[in-house]
Design a protein around this motif. Structure first.
Motif, PDB file in Angstrom:
ATOM      1  N   UNK A   1      17.742  19.675  25.831  1.00  0.00           N
ATOM      2  CA  UNK A   1      18.663  19.722  25.632  1.00  0.00           C
ATOM      3  C   UNK A   1      18.932  20.360  24.395  1.00  0.00           C
ATOM      4  N   UNK A   2      17.753  20.126  23.355  1.00  0.00           N
ATOM      5  CA  UNK A   2      17.946  21.329  22.239  1.00  0.00           C
ATOM      6  C   UNK A   2      17.748  22.560  22.670  1.00  0.00           C
ATOM      7  N   UNK A   3      18.506  23.683  21.731  1.00  0.00           N
ATOM      8  CA  UNK A   3      18.328  24.769  21.976  1.00  0.00           C
ATOM      9  C   UNK A   3      18.726  25.307  20.216  1.00  0.00           C
ATOM     10  N   UNK A   4      19.111  27.437  20.417  1.00  0.00           N
ATOM     11  CA  UNK A   4      18.910  27.845  19.494  1.00  0.00           C
ATOM     12  C   UNK A   4      20.543  27.926  19.684  1.00  0.00           C
ATOM     13  N   UNK A   5      21.396  27.436  18.087  1.00  0.00           N
ATOM     14  CA  UNK A   5      22.744  27.232  18.390  1.00  0.00           C
ATOM     15  C   UNK A   5      22.979  28.690  18.358  1.00  0.00           C
ATOM     16  N   UNK A   6      22.531  30.213  18.226  1.00  0.00           N
ATOM     17  CA  UNK A   6      22.611  31.403  17.910  1.00  0.00           C
ATOM     18  C   UNK A   6      22.517  31.725  19.485  1.00  0.00           C
ATOM     19  N   UNK A   7      21.866  31.416  20.081  1.00  0.00           N
ATOM     20  CA  UNK A   7      21.805  32.499  21.492  1.00  0.00           C
ATOM     21  C   UNK A   7      23.496  32.225  21.907  1.00  0.00           C
ATOM     22  N   UNK A   8      23.758  31.597  22.461  1.00  0.00           N
ATOM     23  CA  UNK A   8      24.867  32.136  23.343  1.00  0.00           C
ATOM     24  C   UNK A   8      25.910  33.062  22.753  1.00  0.00           C
ATOM     25  N   UNK A   9      25.902  33.615  21.268  1.00  0.00           N
ATOM     26  CA  UNK A   9      26.969  34.286  20.163  1.00  0.00           C
ATOM     27  C   UNK A   9      25.936  35.291  20.576  1.00  0.00           C
ATOM     28  N   UNK A  10      24.575  35.510  20.562  1.00  0.00           N
ATOM     29  CA  UNK A  10      23.695  36.433  20.758  1.00  0.00           C
ATOM     30  C   UNK A  10      24.081  37.351  22.000  1.00  0.00           C
ATOM     31  N   UNK A  11      23.615  35.747  23.156  1.00  0.00           N
ATOM     32  CA  UNK A  11      24.242  37.060  24.541  1.00  0.00           C
ATOM     33  C   UNK A  11      25.173  37.350  25.037  1.00  0.00           C
ATOM     34  N   UNK A  12      26.369  36.792  24.676  1.00  0.00           N
ATOM     35  CA  UNK A  12      27.931  37.493  24.687  1.00  0.00           C
ATOM     36  C   UNK A  12      27.771  38.589  23.348  1.00  0.00           C
TER      37      UNK A  12
ATOM     38  N   UNK B   1      20.517  22.841  17.770  1.00  0.00           N
ATOM     39  CA  UNK B   1      21.307  22.174  18.115  1.00  0.00           C
ATOM     40  C   UNK B   1      20.859  21.532  20.016  1.00  0.00           C
ATOM     41  N   UNK B   2      21.761  20.081  19.832  1.00  0.00           N
ATOM     42  CA  UNK B   2      21.356  19.458  21.078  1.00  0.00           C
ATOM     43  C   UNK B   2      22.632  19.567  21.741  1.00  0.00           C
ATOM     44  N   UNK B   3      23.648  19.576  20.439  1.00  0.00           N
ATOM     45  CA  UNK B   3      25.391  19.460  21.600  1.00  0.00           C
ATOM     46  C   UNK B   3      26.281  20.519  20.410  1.00  0.00           C
ATOM     47  N   UNK B   4      26.466  21.205  20.589  1.00  0.00           N
ATOM     48  CA  UNK B   4      27.595  22.297  20.184  1.00  0.00           C
ATOM     49  C   UNK B   4      28.243  21.990  18.832  1.00  0.00           C
ATOM     50  N   UNK B   5      28.666  21.278  19.178  1.00  0.00           N
ATOM     51  CA  UNK B   5      29.514  20.834  18.229  1.00  0.00           C
ATOM     52  C   UNK B   5      28.642  20.405  16.861  1.00  0.00           C
ATOM     53  N   UNK B   6      27.183  19.663  17.613  1.00  0.00           N
ATOM     54  CA  UNK B   6      26.105  19.162  16.413  1.00  0.00           C
ATOM     55  C   UNK B   6      26.739  20.380  14.932  1.00  0.00           C
ATOM     56  N   UNK B   7      26.264  21.704  15.361  1.00  0.00           N
ATOM     57  CA  UNK B   7      26.355  22.435  14.468  1.00  0.00           C
ATOM     58  C   UNK B   7      27.826  23.499  13.915  1.00  0.00           C
ATOM     59  N   UNK B   8      29.162  23.515  14.663  1.00  0.00           N
ATOM     60  CA  UNK B   8      29.899  24.026  14.399  1.00  0.00           C
ATOM     61  C   UNK B   8      30.928  22.720  14.398  1.00  0.00           C
ATOM     62  N   UNK B   9      30.401  22.324  13.603  1.00  0.00           N
ATOM     63  CA  UNK B   9      31.562  20.626  13.560  1.00  0.00           C
ATOM     64  C   UNK B   9      31.163  20.732  12.061  1.00  0.00           C
ATOM     65  N   UNK B  10      29.726  21.199  11.554  1.00  0.00           N
ATOM     66  CA  UNK B  10      29.860  20.552  10.039  1.00  0.00           C
ATOM     67  C   UNK B  10      30.083  22.597   9.601  1.00  0.00           C
ATOM     68  N   UNK B  11      29.912  22.937   9.898  1.00  0.00           N
ATOM     69  CA  UNK B  11      30.242  24.633   9.619  1.00  0.00           C
ATOM     70  C   UNK B  11      31.483  24.725   8.833  1.00  0.00           C
ATOM     71  N   UNK B  12      31.872  25.393   7.757  1.00  0.00           N
ATOM     72  CA  UNK B  12      32.583  25.443   6.811  1.00  0.00           C
ATOM     73  C   UNK B  12      33.472  26.992   7.727  1.00  0.00           C
TER      74      UNK B  12
END
Length: 104
Positions: free
Chosen positions: A17-28, A61-72
């Motif tokens: 379940x661990x992945x790099x937060x930037x992967x999806x954004x970079x792929x898109x 991150x493990x879940x998308x909200x892990x980082x997105x929730x804490x970013x300004x």
């Protein structure tokens, strides 16, 4: 007191379940920018993505909200800008390498 069970050889931990937060954004971003680089074959897009991801600070991150929730909002905008710049650099890098190989 709650104890957590340590993994045993018979039951290894699941890290899938661990992945790099930037992967999806970079792929898109690679898929979106690709048509602007007609010299880059679709088969090279994974190379472009690798170059772009290697330029970004990994955020695991493990879940998308892990980082997105804490970013300004500013941090989110900075991430978007960094992804776009990294993808542009990556396309230009791969394109330059492709042209160099073609000249040989």
């Amino acid at each position: 007191m709650t104890r957590t069970r340590k993994p045993t050889p018979a039951m290894p931990p699941d890290f899938s379940s661990i992945r790099n937060y930037h992967e999806r954004a970079v792929f898109e971003a690679v898929a979106e920018a690709g048509p602007r680089y007609p010299l880059i074959a679709v088969e090279q897009y994974p190379d472009v993505a690798c170059v772009a991801l290697n330029r970004l600070l990994p955020r695991y991150i493990r879940h998308e909200v892990d980082l997105a929730f804490y970013l300004t909002e500013n941090e989110r905008l900075e991430n978007e800008r960094s992804v776009k710049e990294s993808v542009q650099f990556a396309f230009e890098f791969v394109q330059a390498r492709t042209l160099m190989k073609a000249r040989r």
